[in-house]
Design a protein around this motif. Structure first.
Motif, PDB file in Angstrom:
ATOM      1  N   ILE A   6      27.805  42.407  34.154  1.00  0.00           N
ATOM      2  CA  ILE A   6      28.029  42.686  35.574  1.00  0.00           C
ATOM      3  C   ILE A   6      27.537  41.488  36.371  1.00  0.00           C
ATOM      4  CG2 ILE A   6      27.557  44.180  37.526  1.00  0.00           C
ATOM      5  CD1 ILE A   6      27.100  46.472  35.627  1.00  0.00           C
ATOM      6  N   ASN A   7      28.406  40.915  37.141  1.00  0.00           N
ATOM      7  CA  ASN A   7      28.030  39.788  37.994  1.00  0.00           C
ATOM      8  C   ASN A   7      27.430  40.335  39.283  1.00  0.00           C
ATOM      9  OD1 ASN A   7      29.043  37.873  36.046  1.00  0.00           O
ATOM     10  ND2 ASN A   7      31.100  38.395  36.750  1.00  0.00           N
ATOM     11  N   GLY A   8      28.070  40.093  40.408  1.00  0.00           N
ATOM     12  CA  GLY A   8      27.541  40.592  41.670  1.00  0.00           C
ATOM     13  C   GLY A   8      27.761  42.089  41.829  1.00  0.00           C
ATOM     14  N   MET A   9      26.857  42.707  42.560  1.00  0.00           N
ATOM     15  CA  MET A   9      26.990  44.118  42.929  1.00  0.00           C
ATOM     16  C   MET A   9      26.725  44.224  44.425  1.00  0.00           C
ATOM     17  SD  MET A   9      25.045  46.017  39.759  1.00  0.00           S
ATOM     18  CE  MET A   9      25.993  47.542  39.855  1.00  0.00           C
ATOM     19  N   GLY A  10      27.389  45.165  45.054  1.00  0.00           N
ATOM     20  CA  GLY A  10      27.204  45.258  46.491  1.00  0.00           C
ATOM     21  C   GLY A  10      27.476  46.638  47.029  1.00  0.00           C
ATOM     22  N   TRP A  11      27.114  46.794  48.286  1.00  0.00           N
ATOM     23  CA  TRP A  11      27.407  48.014  49.040  1.00  0.00           C
ATOM     24  C   TRP A  11      28.250  47.648  50.254  1.00  0.00           C
ATOM     25  CZ3 TRP A  11      26.316  52.850  47.446  1.00  0.00           C
ATOM     26  CH2 TRP A  11      25.384  52.995  46.407  1.00  0.00           C
ATOM     27  N   PHE A  12      29.298  48.415  50.440  1.00  0.00           N
ATOM     28  CA  PHE A  12      30.176  48.285  51.592  1.00  0.00           C
ATOM     29  C   PHE A  12      30.150  49.612  52.337  1.00  0.00           C
ATOM     30  CE2 PHE A  12      32.687  44.360  50.745  1.00  0.00           C
ATOM     31  CZ  PHE A  12      32.167  44.052  49.505  1.00  0.00           C
ATOM     32  N   ARG A  13      30.605  49.597  53.574  1.00  0.00           N
ATOM     33  CA  ARG A  13      30.723  50.843  54.318  1.00  0.00           C
ATOM     34  C   ARG A  13      31.965  50.812  55.192  1.00  0.00           C
ATOM     35  NH1 ARG A  13      25.497  50.247  58.388  1.00  0.00           N
ATOM     36  NH2 ARG A  13      26.387  48.629  59.769  1.00  0.00           N
ATOM     37  N   GLN A  14      32.451  52.008  55.476  1.00  0.00           N
ATOM     38  CA  GLN A  14      33.626  52.139  56.319  1.00  0.00           C
ATOM     39  C   GLN A  14      33.445  53.330  57.241  1.00  0.00           C
ATOM     40  OE1 GLN A  14      37.362  52.389  54.194  1.00  0.00           O
ATOM     41  NE2 GLN A  14      38.488  51.676  55.977  1.00  0.00           N
ATOM     42  N   ALA A  15      33.415  53.039  58.523  1.00  0.00           N
ATOM     43  CA  ALA A  15      33.334  54.088  59.530  1.00  0.00           C
ATOM     44  C   ALA A  15      34.749  54.489  59.930  1.00  0.00           C
ATOM     45  CB  ALA A  15      32.552  53.582  60.738  1.00  0.00           C
ATOM     46  N   PRO A  16      34.939  55.692  60.492  1.00  0.00           N
ATOM     47  CA  PRO A  16      36.272  56.134  60.894  1.00  0.00           C
ATOM     48  C   PRO A  16      36.928  55.146  61.850  1.00  0.00           C
ATOM     49  CG  PRO A  16      34.740  57.955  60.952  1.00  0.00           C
ATOM     50  CD  PRO A  16      33.919  56.729  60.701  1.00  0.00           C
ATOM     51  N   GLY A  17      38.161  54.768  61.542  1.00  0.00           N
ATOM     52  CA  GLY A  17      38.894  53.855  62.388  1.00  0.00           C
ATOM     53  C   GLY A  17      38.490  52.401  62.278  1.00  0.00           C
ATOM     54  N   GLU A  18      37.563  52.121  61.361  1.00  0.00           N
ATOM     55  CA  GLU A  18      37.080  50.754  61.211  1.00  0.00           C
ATOM     56  C   GLU A  18      37.459  50.202  59.834  1.00  0.00           C
ATOM     57  OE1 GLU A  18      35.488  50.823  64.986  1.00  0.00           O
ATOM     58  OE2 GLU A  18      35.540  49.092  63.615  1.00  0.00           O
ATOM     59  N   GLN A  19      37.389  48.890  59.716  1.00  0.00           N
ATOM     60  CA  GLN A  19      37.624  48.259  58.418  1.00  0.00           C
ATOM     61  C   GLN A  19      36.364  48.361  57.554  1.00  0.00           C
ATOM     62  OE1 GLN A  19      38.977  44.229  59.061  1.00  0.00           O
ATOM     63  NE2 GLN A  19      41.100  44.901  59.224  1.00  0.00           N
ATOM     64  N   ARG A  20      36.570  48.330  56.256  1.00  0.00           N
ATOM     65  CA  ARG A  20      35.443  48.323  55.336  1.00  0.00           C
ATOM     66  C   ARG A  20      34.699  47.003  55.487  1.00  0.00           C
ATOM     67  NH1 ARG A  20      36.385  50.484  49.278  1.00  0.00           N
ATOM     68  NH2 ARG A  20      37.339  52.085  50.597  1.00  0.00           N
ATOM     69  N   GLU A  21      33.380  47.079  55.543  1.00  0.00           N
ATOM     70  CA  GLU A  21      32.580  45.881  55.740  1.00  0.00           C
ATOM     71  C   GLU A  21      31.464  45.790  54.703  1.00  0.00           C
ATOM     72  OE1 GLU A  21      30.536  45.881  59.490  1.00  0.00           O
ATOM     73  OE2 GLU A  21      29.480  47.752  59.089  1.00  0.00           O
ATOM     74  N   LEU A  22      31.097  44.557  54.394  1.00  0.00           N
ATOM     75  CA  LEU A  22      29.998  44.329  53.471  1.00  0.00           C
ATOM     76  C   LEU A  22      28.671  44.656  54.152  1.00  0.00           C
ATOM     77  CD1 LEU A  22      28.893  43.158  50.773  1.00  0.00           C
ATOM     78  CD2 LEU A  22      28.826  40.938  51.923  1.00  0.00           C
ATOM     79  N   VAL A  23      27.841  45.417  53.462  1.00  0.00           N
ATOM     80  CA  VAL A  23      26.519  45.749  53.960  1.00  0.00           C
ATOM     81  C   VAL A  23      25.465  44.863  53.281  1.00  0.00           C
ATOM     82  CG1 VAL A  23      24.759  47.546  54.118  1.00  0.00           C
ATOM     83  CG2 VAL A  23      27.185  48.127  54.424  1.00  0.00           C
ATOM     84  N   ALA A  24      25.504  44.820  51.955  1.00  0.00           N
ATOM     85  CA  ALA A  24      24.514  44.057  51.203  1.00  0.00           C
ATOM     86  C   ALA A  24      25.096  43.687  49.852  1.00  0.00           C
ATOM     87  CB  ALA A  24      23.227  44.852  51.026  1.00  0.00           C
ATOM     88  N   PHE A  25      24.618  42.563  49.327  1.00  0.00           N
ATOM     89  CA  PHE A  25      25.138  42.024  48.076  1.00  0.00           C
ATOM     90  C   PHE A  25      23.982  41.459  47.268  1.00  0.00           C
ATOM     91  CE2 PHE A  25      28.418  40.298  45.417  1.00  0.00           C
ATOM     92  CZ  PHE A  25      27.916  39.099  44.930  1.00  0.00           C
ATOM     93  N   ILE A  26      24.058  41.609  45.940  1.00  0.00           N
ATOM     94  CA  ILE A  26      23.015  41.055  45.086  1.00  0.00           C
ATOM     95  C   ILE A  26      23.660  40.450  43.852  1.00  0.00           C
ATOM     96  CG2 ILE A  26      22.590  43.313  43.974  1.00  0.00           C
ATOM     97  CD1 ILE A  26      19.613  42.451  43.797  1.00  0.00           C
ATOM     98  N   THR A  27      23.250  39.241  43.508  1.00  0.00           N
ATOM     99  CA  THR A  27      23.789  38.568  42.329  1.00  0.00           C
ATOM    100  C   THR A  27      23.062  39.054  41.076  1.00  0.00           C
ATOM    101  OG1 THR A  27      22.221  36.728  42.388  1.00  0.00           O
ATOM    102  CG2 THR A  27      24.198  36.532  43.767  1.00  0.00           C
ATOM    103  N   SER A  28      23.561  38.629  39.928  1.00  0.00           N
ATOM    104  CA  SER A  28      22.935  39.026  38.667  1.00  0.00           C
ATOM    105  C   SER A  28      21.521  38.467  38.535  1.00  0.00           C
ATOM    106  CB  SER A  28      23.786  38.561  37.481  1.00  0.00           C
ATOM    107  OG  SER A  28      23.974  37.155  37.539  1.00  0.00           O
TER     108      SER A  28
END
Length: 121
Positions: free
Chosen positions: A31-53
């Protein structure tokens, strides 16, 4: 096939905390990078946080100082500790992982099914 399963979402009052977890399973060589994204109603999905290996992290400006991402490479898990939550953090949160299924394959991005986080004012 790789599966990502999230847990830990829910309803919390503003100023409260939640911890999200995501476990990867299936055919995993690396597994290389792992991350969390979020999407609110009517909004585009956005990156919240990312962590490398290797543990390097990156955060959206809106969550810096409040959220902390971490991972356990031995267990193929990634977590997101969310403190001082605000109503604007309300969204469906998705786990993402860049996974190489075998030693000879390229890597692919996989998504979890999403977990709802609702912050009341």
């Amino acid at each position: 096939q790789v599966n990502l399963v999230e847990s830990g979402g829910g309803l919390v009052q503003a100023g409260g905390s939640l911890r999200l977890s995501c476990a990867a399973s299936g055919m995993i060589f690396r597994i290389n990078g792992m991350g969390w994204f979020r999407q609110a109603p009517g909004e585009q999905r956005e990156l919240v946080a990312f962590i490398t290996s290797s543990g390097s992290t990156n955060y959206a400006d809106s969550v810096k100082g409040r959220f902390t991402i971490s991972r356990d490479n031995a267990r193929n898990t990634v977590s997101l500790q969310m403190n001082s939550l605000k109503p604007e953090d309300t969204a469906v949160y998705y786990c993402n992982a860049d996974v190489a299924p075998t030693r000879l394959s390229g890597s692919y991005h996989y998504w979890g099914q999403g977990t709802q986080v609702t912050v009341s004012s």
